[in-house]
Scaffold this active site. Structure first.
Site, PDB file in Angstrom:
ATOM      1  N   CYS A  85      10.182  23.491  -6.392  1.00  8.93           N
ATOM      2  CA  CYS A  85       9.911  22.082  -6.114  1.00  8.93           C
ATOM      3  C   CYS A  85       8.430  21.738  -6.195  1.00  8.93           C
ATOM      4  O   CYS A  85       8.057  20.574  -6.065  1.00  8.93           O
ATOM      5  CB  CYS A  85      10.464  21.701  -4.743  1.00  8.93           C
ATOM      6  SG  CYS A  85      12.265  21.820  -4.642  1.00  8.93           S
ATOM      7  N   CYS A 208      18.380  14.399   5.168  1.00  7.75           N
ATOM      8  CA  CYS A 208      18.236  15.126   3.898  1.00  7.75           C
ATOM      9  C   CYS A 208      17.684  14.202   2.816  1.00  7.75           C
ATOM     10  O   CYS A 208      18.115  13.062   2.672  1.00  7.75           O
ATOM     11  CB  CYS A 208      19.594  15.669   3.451  1.00  7.75           C
ATOM     12  SG  CYS A 208      20.485  16.597   4.724  1.00  7.75           S
ATOM     13  N   LYS A 334      12.167  11.796   1.269  1.00 10.87           N
ATOM     14  CA  LYS A 334      13.303  11.222   1.982  1.00 10.87           C
ATOM     15  C   LYS A 334      13.688   9.865   1.437  1.00 10.87           C
ATOM     16  O   LYS A 334      14.875   9.560   1.289  1.00 10.87           O
ATOM     17  CB  LYS A 334      12.944  11.113   3.478  1.00 10.87           C
ATOM     18  CG  LYS A 334      14.054  10.591   4.354  1.00 10.87           C
ATOM     19  CD  LYS A 334      15.177  11.605   4.459  1.00 10.87           C
ATOM     20  CE  LYS A 334      16.472  10.977   4.883  1.00 10.87           C
ATOM     21  NZ  LYS A 334      17.053  10.049   3.914  1.00 10.87           N
ATOM     22  N   HIS A 338      13.450  12.655  -5.069  1.00 12.52           N
ATOM     23  CA  HIS A 338      12.919  13.984  -5.404  1.00 12.52           C
ATOM     24  C   HIS A 338      13.384  14.466  -6.774  1.00 12.52           C
ATOM     25  O   HIS A 338      14.265  15.306  -6.880  1.00 12.52           O
ATOM     26  CB  HIS A 338      13.348  14.965  -4.315  1.00 12.52           C
ATOM     27  CG  HIS A 338      12.805  16.351  -4.483  1.00 12.52           C
ATOM     28  ND1 HIS A 338      11.582  16.617  -5.066  1.00 12.52           N
ATOM     29  CD2 HIS A 338      13.335  17.562  -4.140  1.00 12.52           C
ATOM     30  CE1 HIS A 338      11.381  17.925  -5.066  1.00 12.52           C
ATOM     31  NE2 HIS A 338      12.422  18.523  -4.524  1.00 12.52           N
TER      32      HIS A 338
END
Length: 398
Positions: A85, A208, A334, A338
């Site tokens: 990531c 998540c 959040k 992403h």
């Protein structure tokens, strides 16, 4: 660590970032073109001015051709990189070091991910063959173990910890609701976070981060050349990267309340940048809030709060948009989303906007009036086996 860094040798002079979304009407090529064109325009250059390119993507392409084809680059070196990531940050780190070395005058770092068209949730990388002894837990399950471990070690009751985690999610959604490029642009209350369907352990859906399509880009040059391109460059103060060796999963003393790779990475970045009091020297921070317990622990690993106190600081509003140290003013993973290859550069894009005073008025932070440094942080992997990046940029050289 023995990193000497490249403090004040390289400057960011142009940036671009697409909206992050379920972009069913955009291809990987479209996203790359959009981010690159915005960055070119920002720096006042064309694609031929850029000497070399670094492309970060986890699974949206396998070589430099992934970028060279849509941009129609001719005779240019394009290096494709991947580091979980932290892929977008890795592209920026390599482009910056290449310029600092003198190998190139102008370089671009660009990151992209296009994952939503698959119909699968999360990342859909192919299964890697193993001997059957590897972990089978999901990312949410792995990070969910941080919450009870933190509560046990620091004596935090379940209700207080749940409130702090919900506040983190609510804060980031509040910020993202004011960001026209964010994937999720709706405020979510702490009560809604707590009432969401469970995913793993104490984590619910709103604990998540979402996965999105998107791209972001940065153009870097030697610091002494920066004002040829913009009157408000950002100077690179530190770019630190640490790859863990996975030993945390084998260490019986590892208790899930800290990420050692982040601690080591932050220590190195602060040494490179000359930062001794991050909480009071930084104007803002963008951190890797893949799950709410992750952001909680990061506040301590990055030195923003004393051990065992971050949950109190969260509830006190320390890291709110207009708090003492704003964290994730763009909404973070959040709320902003992403796309793995782009996230690190998206964080830097927010630093670019905020430090230059160009963020939308409703989410422009106050701290930039007195402080001139911003931090971005990525992690990849899981507690006990991760990689970590910490970057620091500033508006003043020297």
């Amino acid at each position: 660590m023995a990193s000497h860094g490249i403090k004040d040798q390289v400057a960011i002079v142009g940036m671009g970032c697409t909206p992050f979304a379920e972009a069913f009407g955009k291809s990987t090529d479209d996203l790359l073109i959009d981010a690159a064109q915005e960055a070119f325009a920002s720096a006042g250059v064309g694609k031929d001015t850029v000497d070399a390119y670094w492309l970060g993507t986890a699974q949206s392409g396998m070589s430099g051709i992934t970028l060279a084809k849509p941009l129609q680059l001719h005779g240019k070196p394009v290096t494709r990189v991947e580091n979980f990531c932290a892929t977008g940050s890795e592209a920026l780190r390599q482009a910056s070091y290449a310029v600092a070395s003198g190998a190139y005058d102008v370089a671009m770092a660009i990151g992209v991910e296009k994952v939503k068209d698959s119909g699968y949730q999360g990342l859909n990388a192919f299964p890697i063959p193993n001997d059957g002894t590897a972990r089978t837990l999901t990312a949410a399950a792995m990070f969910s173990m941080v919450a009870p471990a933190y509560a046990k070690r620091f004596g935090v009751d379940e209700a207080s910890l749940r409130e702090a985690l919900a506040r983190i999610a609510s804060k980031n959604h509040y910020n993202g609701a004011r960001n026209p490029r964010a994937q999720f642009r709706r405020e979510v209350s702490s009560e809604q976070v707590c009432a969401a369907p469970p995913v793993a352990g104490v984590l619910g859906v709103f604990d998540c981060a979402g996965v999105a399509d998107g791209a972001a880009a940065a153009i870097v040059v030697r610091a002494e050349d920066a004002h040829r391109y913009t009157d408000r460059p950002l100077y690179v103060k530190a770019l630190s990267f640490v790859a863990g060796n996975g030993s945390g999963l084998l260490d019986p003393d590892y208790d899930y309340t800290t990420f050692p790779e982040v601690v080591a990475c932050a220590r190195d970045a602060y040494a490179q940048a000359g930062v001794t009091d991050p909480r009071h020297q930084l104007a803002m921070a963008e951190v890797h809030d893949c799950f709410t317990p992750t952001e909680l622990v990061l506040m301590e690993d990055l030195g923003f709060a004393e051990r065992g106190t971050a949950w109190k600081e969260v509830l006190a509003g320390t890291f709110d948009l207009h708090g003492e140290l704003p964290v994730n003013p763009d909404g973070g993973l959040k709320s902003f989303g992403h796309p793995v290859g782009a996230s690190g550069l998206r964080m830097m894009f927010e630093a670019w906007l905020q430090l230059r005073g160009e963020a939308p008025a409703e989410r422009q932070i106050d701290t930039v009036a007195e402080r001139h440094l911003a931090l971005t942080h990525n992690l990849g992997g899981y507690p006990g086996e991760m990689v970590s990046f910490v970057g620091i940029v500033g508006t003043e050289r020297g």
